[in-house]
Scaffold this motif. Structure first.
Motif, PDB file in Angstrom:
ATOM      1  N   ILE A 128     -63.146 -44.938 -15.207  1.00 28.00           N
ATOM      2  CA  ILE A 128     -61.806 -44.685 -14.351  1.00 28.00           C
ATOM      3  C   ILE A 128     -62.255 -43.943 -12.792  1.00 28.00           C
ATOM      4  O   ILE A 128     -63.220 -42.973 -12.995  1.00 28.00           O
ATOM      5  N   THR A 129     -61.800 -44.356 -11.947  1.00 30.32           N
ATOM      6  CA  THR A 129     -61.872 -43.721 -10.583  1.00 30.32           C
ATOM      7  C   THR A 129     -60.605 -43.904 -10.039  1.00 30.32           C
ATOM      8  O   THR A 129     -59.710 -44.956  -9.834  1.00 30.32           O
ATOM      9  N   PRO A 130     -60.059 -42.466  -9.522  1.00 31.59           N
ATOM     10  CA  PRO A 130     -60.771 -41.248  -9.798  1.00 31.59           C
ATOM     11  C   PRO A 130     -60.699 -40.666 -11.117  1.00 31.59           C
ATOM     12  O   PRO A 130     -59.700 -41.303 -11.838  1.00 31.59           O
ATOM     13  N   GLN A 131     -61.341 -39.926 -11.506  1.00 36.08           N
ATOM     14  CA  GLN A 131     -61.128 -39.265 -12.620  1.00 36.08           C
ATOM     15  C   GLN A 131     -60.149 -38.258 -12.929  1.00 36.08           C
ATOM     16  O   GLN A 131     -59.637 -37.998 -13.743  1.00 36.08           O
ATOM     17  N   LEU A 132     -59.734 -37.643 -11.700  1.00 31.83           N
ATOM     18  CA  LEU A 132     -58.950 -36.424 -11.528  1.00 31.83           C
ATOM     19  C   LEU A 132     -58.168 -36.916 -10.613  1.00 31.83           C
ATOM     20  O   LEU A 132     -58.554 -37.312  -9.414  1.00 31.83           O
ATOM     21  N   ILE A 133     -56.676 -36.453 -10.505  1.00 30.72           N
ATOM     22  CA  ILE A 133     -55.879 -36.623  -9.264  1.00 30.72           C
ATOM     23  C   ILE A 133     -55.136 -35.231  -9.147  1.00 30.72           C
ATOM     24  O   ILE A 133     -55.039 -34.307 -10.249  1.00 30.72           O
ATOM     25  N   THR A 134     -54.712 -35.067  -7.915  1.00 29.88           N
ATOM     26  CA  THR A 134     -53.924 -33.735  -7.714  1.00 29.88           C
ATOM     27  C   THR A 134     -52.347 -33.836  -8.052  1.00 29.88           C
ATOM     28  O   THR A 134     -51.916 -34.987  -7.371  1.00 29.88           O
ATOM     29  N   LEU A 135     -51.748 -33.097  -8.873  1.00 34.90           N
ATOM     30  CA  LEU A 135     -50.145 -33.200  -8.819  1.00 34.90           C
ATOM     31  C   LEU A 135     -49.665 -31.921  -8.179  1.00 34.90           C
ATOM     32  O   LEU A 135     -50.005 -30.949  -8.313  1.00 34.90           O
ATOM     33  N   SER A 136     -48.393 -32.220  -7.449  1.00 38.84           N
ATOM     34  CA  SER A 136     -47.847 -31.065  -6.794  1.00 38.84           C
ATOM     35  C   SER A 136     -46.018 -31.087  -6.919  1.00 38.84           C
ATOM     36  O   SER A 136     -45.668 -32.388  -7.014  1.00 38.84           O
ATOM     37  N   GLY A 137     -45.729 -30.046  -7.520  1.00 39.39           N
ATOM     38  CA  GLY A 137     -44.145 -30.069  -7.694  1.00 39.39           C
ATOM     39  C   GLY A 137     -43.611 -29.003  -8.192  1.00 39.39           C
ATOM     40  O   GLY A 137     -44.353 -27.791  -8.323  1.00 39.39           O
ATOM     41  N   ALA A 138     -42.585 -28.648  -8.611  1.00 34.25           N
ATOM     42  CA  ALA A 138     -41.603 -27.735  -9.433  1.00 34.25           C
ATOM     43  C   ALA A 138     -42.545 -27.323 -10.376  1.00 34.25           C
ATOM     44  O   ALA A 138     -42.873 -28.181 -11.249  1.00 34.25           O
ATOM     45  N   PRO A 139     -42.771 -25.920 -10.607  1.00 33.70           N
ATOM     46  CA  PRO A 139     -43.613 -25.545 -11.803  1.00 33.70           C
ATOM     47  C   PRO A 139     -42.889 -26.020 -13.285  1.00 33.70           C
ATOM     48  O   PRO A 139     -43.888 -26.022 -14.021  1.00 33.70           O
ATOM     49  N   ASP A 140     -41.674 -26.080 -13.281  1.00 39.46           N
ATOM     50  CA  ASP A 140     -41.360 -26.370 -14.799  1.00 39.46           C
ATOM     51  C   ASP A 140     -41.472 -28.032 -15.089  1.00 39.46           C
ATOM     52  O   ASP A 140     -41.323 -28.280 -15.917  1.00 39.46           O
ATOM     53  N   VAL A 141     -41.823 -28.648 -13.737  1.00 40.77           N
ATOM     54  CA  VAL A 141     -41.802 -30.136 -13.850  1.00 40.77           C
ATOM     55  C   VAL A 141     -43.565 -30.182 -14.219  1.00 40.77           C
ATOM     56  O   VAL A 141     -43.898 -31.140 -14.807  1.00 40.77           O
ATOM     57  N   VAL A 142     -44.226 -29.865 -13.308  1.00 39.15           N
ATOM     58  CA  VAL A 142     -45.655 -30.169 -13.505  1.00 39.15           C
ATOM     59  C   VAL A 142     -46.485 -29.273 -14.320  1.00 39.15           C
ATOM     60  O   VAL A 142     -47.448 -29.735 -14.881  1.00 39.15           O
ATOM     61  N   GLY A 143     -45.850 -28.079 -14.580  1.00 40.35           N
ATOM     62  CA  GLY A 143     -46.708 -27.128 -15.401  1.00 40.35           C
ATOM     63  C   GLY A 143     -47.217 -27.705 -16.903  1.00 40.35           C
ATOM     64  O   GLY A 143     -48.356 -27.277 -17.273  1.00 40.35           O
ATOM     65  N   GLY A 144     -46.528 -28.530 -17.540  1.00 39.54           N
ATOM     66  CA  GLY A 144     -46.586 -28.835 -18.611  1.00 39.54           C
ATOM     67  C   GLY A 144     -47.640 -30.226 -18.853  1.00 39.54           C
ATOM     68  O   GLY A 144     -47.996 -30.681 -19.995  1.00 39.54           O
ATOM     69  N   ILE A 145     -48.070 -30.866 -17.590  1.00 39.42           N
ATOM     70  CA  ILE A 145     -48.806 -31.967 -17.504  1.00 39.42           C
ATOM     71  C   ILE A 145     -50.363 -31.803 -17.802  1.00 39.42           C
ATOM     72  O   ILE A 145     -50.907 -30.959 -16.847  1.00 39.42           O
ATOM     73  N   GLN A 146     -50.905 -32.269 -18.536  1.00 41.77           N
ATOM     74  CA  GLN A 146     -52.379 -31.995 -18.679  1.00 41.77           C
ATOM     75  C   GLN A 146     -53.100 -33.413 -18.723  1.00 41.77           C
ATOM     76  O   GLN A 146     -54.301 -33.156 -18.157  1.00 41.77           O
ATOM     77  N   SER A 147     -52.733 -34.470 -18.794  1.00 45.93           N
ATOM     78  CA  SER A 147     -53.300 -35.707 -18.318  1.00 45.93           C
ATOM     79  C   SER A 147     -52.103 -36.811 -18.438  1.00 45.93           C
ATOM     80  O   SER A 147     -51.097 -36.542 -18.570  1.00 45.93           O
ATOM     81  N   ILE A 148     -52.764 -37.854 -17.718  1.00 44.37           N
ATOM     82  CA  ILE A 148     -52.002 -38.904 -17.392  1.00 44.37           C
ATOM     83  C   ILE A 148     -52.602 -40.211 -18.010  1.00 44.37           C
ATOM     84  O   ILE A 148     -53.771 -40.693 -17.641  1.00 44.37           O
ATOM     85  N   THR A 149     -51.965 -41.014 -18.731  1.00 42.14           N
ATOM     86  CA  THR A 149     -52.492 -42.072 -19.651  1.00 42.14           C
ATOM     87  C   THR A 149     -52.137 -43.352 -18.631  1.00 42.14           C
ATOM     88  O   THR A 149     -50.600 -43.707 -18.435  1.00 42.14           O
ATOM     89  N   LEU A 150     -53.004 -44.227 -18.267  1.00 37.95           N
ATOM     90  CA  LEU A 150     -52.756 -45.357 -17.355  1.00 37.95           C
ATOM     91  C   LEU A 150     -52.528 -46.617 -18.312  1.00 37.95           C
ATOM     92  O   LEU A 150     -52.302 -46.511 -19.668  1.00 37.95           O
ATOM     93  N   SER A 151     -51.679 -47.510 -17.649  1.00 35.66           N
ATOM     94  CA  SER A 151     -51.127 -48.715 -18.376  1.00 35.66           C
ATOM     95  C   SER A 151     -52.006 -49.484 -19.179  1.00 35.66           C
ATOM     96  O   SER A 151     -53.158 -49.553 -18.695  1.00 35.66           O
ATOM     97  N   ALA A 152     -51.890 -50.025 -20.233  1.00 34.46           N
ATOM     98  CA  ALA A 152     -52.839 -50.867 -20.790  1.00 34.46           C
ATOM     99  C   ALA A 152     -53.070 -52.181 -20.381  1.00 34.46           C
ATOM    100  O   ALA A 152     -51.883 -52.696 -19.557  1.00 34.46           O
ATOM    101  N   VAL A 153     -54.112 -52.554 -20.352  1.00 34.56           N
ATOM    102  CA  VAL A 153     -54.432 -54.134 -19.951  1.00 34.56           C
ATOM    103  C   VAL A 153     -54.936 -54.898 -20.898  1.00 34.56           C
ATOM    104  O   VAL A 153     -55.619 -54.559 -21.794  1.00 34.56           O
TER     105      VAL A 153
END
Length: 325
Positions: free
Chosen positions: A255-280
Motif C-alpha cells: 500500500i502506498t502511502p502506508q501512513l497518512i496525516t489526519l487533522s480535525g477536531a480532537p473529538d472527531v480525529v482522536g479515536g481513529i487508529q487506522s483506515i481500511t481501504l475499499s475492497a477490490v
C-alpha cells in the motif's frame, strides 16, 4: 488613768521603741518583696483616625516598657500604651513615644520605647481584572473577562489603601477547571492580587484604616473553541471482494502511502487508529496488479493529507503438486 500614767513614764524611750519596731517590720517586708525592675511588652492602642487622606501602614502591635515594683506587682502588671493618630503628620519612619498605662497592679512604668510609624497617602485605585483560565486538551481560549453589577458589565476592582502598598499591584481571578466547552460562566469568582508575579495577600496587610476593595467576587466568562488535532494513521487493505482465478493466489500486498496525516477536531480525529481501504476484485487478474482507490473520509470535518492510495497485489500461480507415489 493607769494606762496614761504608764505612757507618760519614760515616753521618749517608748516612742523610740515603737519607731524601731515599725522600721524592723518594714525591713523584713522589703527583704521578702524587694522592689525590682523588669522589661515587658506593652500592647499599643491606636486611638482616633489619621488625618483626612492619610493611612497608617503596618503599625507595630507592641513596644517595650520598663517597670519597677515587687515581684507580685510585676507579675500582675498589664501595661498598655496609647498613640493618638489624629496628631501624626504624613511621613515615613516617624518616631513616636506612646503614653503608657498600667491597669493591672501597683507597678510603675519608668520608661517606654518609641516606635517608628509610616503615615502615607490613602489612595483609591481602579484595577482591571485578569481572568485566568486553562483549556482542556483540544480546546483554545478565545476570550476571558470578568463581569459584575446589574445589568452585568465588564468589571474593575476598586482598592483603597496606602499608596506604597497599591503600587504595581495587579488583580486577577482564576477559573477553577479546564474549559472544554464553547462558553463557561463561573459565578462568585474570588478576586486575588499579585505584585511582580507573586501572590500578594491584601487581607493580611495591617493598616489604619483597613485596606478595602470592591467587589470581592466577580462572574468569570470564558469563550473557547475546539483546536485542531493532527495525527498519523495507517492505511489497511480490506479482504478482496473476489480472489484471483482458480490456480492463483496473492503473495503480498503493498500500500502506498502506508501512513497518512489526519487533522480535525480532537473529538472527531482522536479515536481513529487506522483506515481500511475499499475492497477490490481480483477475479480477472493472474499477475501483479495496482489499483488506485479513494481513501474513505468517514467525516467531512476531517482533513487528509491525500485522498487516494495505491494498492499493489502480488499474484502468483499456485505451485505444482506432484502426486504421491
Amino acid at each position: 488613768m493607769a494606762v496614761v500614767q504608764w505612757l507618760l513614764i519614760d515616753w521618749k524611750l517608748k516612742a523610740l521603741s515603737l519607731g524601731l519596731t515599725v522600721l524592723l517590720l518594714g525591713a523584713v517586708s522589703f527583704s521578702d518583696s524587694p522592689v525590682q525592675a523588669a522589661t515587658v511588652n506593652a500592647h499599643i492602642s491606636y486611638d482616633n483616625t489619621p488625618r483626612t487622606g492619610l493611612v497608617l501602614n503596618d503599625p507595630p502591635a507592641t513596644t517595650k516598657a520598663t517597670i519597677i515594683g515587687t515581684a507580685a506587682q510585676i507579675r500582675t502588671a498589664v501595661i498598655t500604651a496609647d498613640i493618638d493618630l489624629s496628631k501624626l503628620p504624613k511621613g515615613t519612619a516617624i518616631a513616636v513615644t506612646p503614653v503608657p498605662n498600667n491597669t493591672g497592679s501597683g507597678a510603675r512604668v519608668t520608661s517606654i520605647s518609641p516606635v517608628t510609624l509610616d503615615m502615607e497617602d490613602y489612595v483609591t485605585k481602579a484595577l482591571d481584572i485578569d481572568v485566568r483560565a486553562s483549556a482542556a486538551q483540544g480546546w483554545q481560549i478565545t476570550s476571558a473577562q470578568s463581569v459584575c453589577g446589574s445589568p452585568p458589565g465588564v468589571c474593575q476592582v476598586t482598592v483603597i489603601g496606602p499608596a506604597a502598598v497599591l503600587k504595581d499591584i495587579a488583580a486577577y481571578a482564576i477559573v477553577d477547571s479546564p474549559v472544554n466547552a464553547n462558553s463557561r460562566e463561573q459565578l462568585a469568582t474570588l478576586i486575588k492580587f499579585e505584585r511582580g508575579g507573586s501572590v500578594f495577600d491584601l487581607g493580611s496587610t495591617t493598616t489604619i484604616p483597613a485596606i478595602t476593595w470592591s467587589p470581592q467576587t466577580v462572574t468569570a466568562i470564558v469563550q473557547a473553541k475546539q483546536g485542531t488535532l493532527t495525527i498519523q494513521v495507517a492505511l489497511v487493505d480490506a479482504l478482496p471482494a473476489a480472489p484471483p482465478p482458480a490456480g492463483y493466489h496473492v503473495t503480498a500486498v503493498v500500500i502506498t502511502p502506508q501512513l497518512i496525516t489526519l487533522s480535525g477536531a480532537p473529538d472527531v480525529v482522536g479515536g481513529i487508529q487506522s483506515i481500511t481501504l475499499s475492497a477490490v476484485s481480483l477475479a480477472s487478474f493472474t499477475s501483479d496488479h495496482t489499483f488506485s482507490v479513494r481513501i474513505p473520509q468517514g467525516d467531512n470535518r476531517i482533513r487528509m493529507s491525500t485522498t487516494t492510495a495505491q494498492i499493489t497485489y502480488k499474484i502468483a500461480r499456485n505451485p505444482a503438486v506432484n502426486p504421491s507415489p
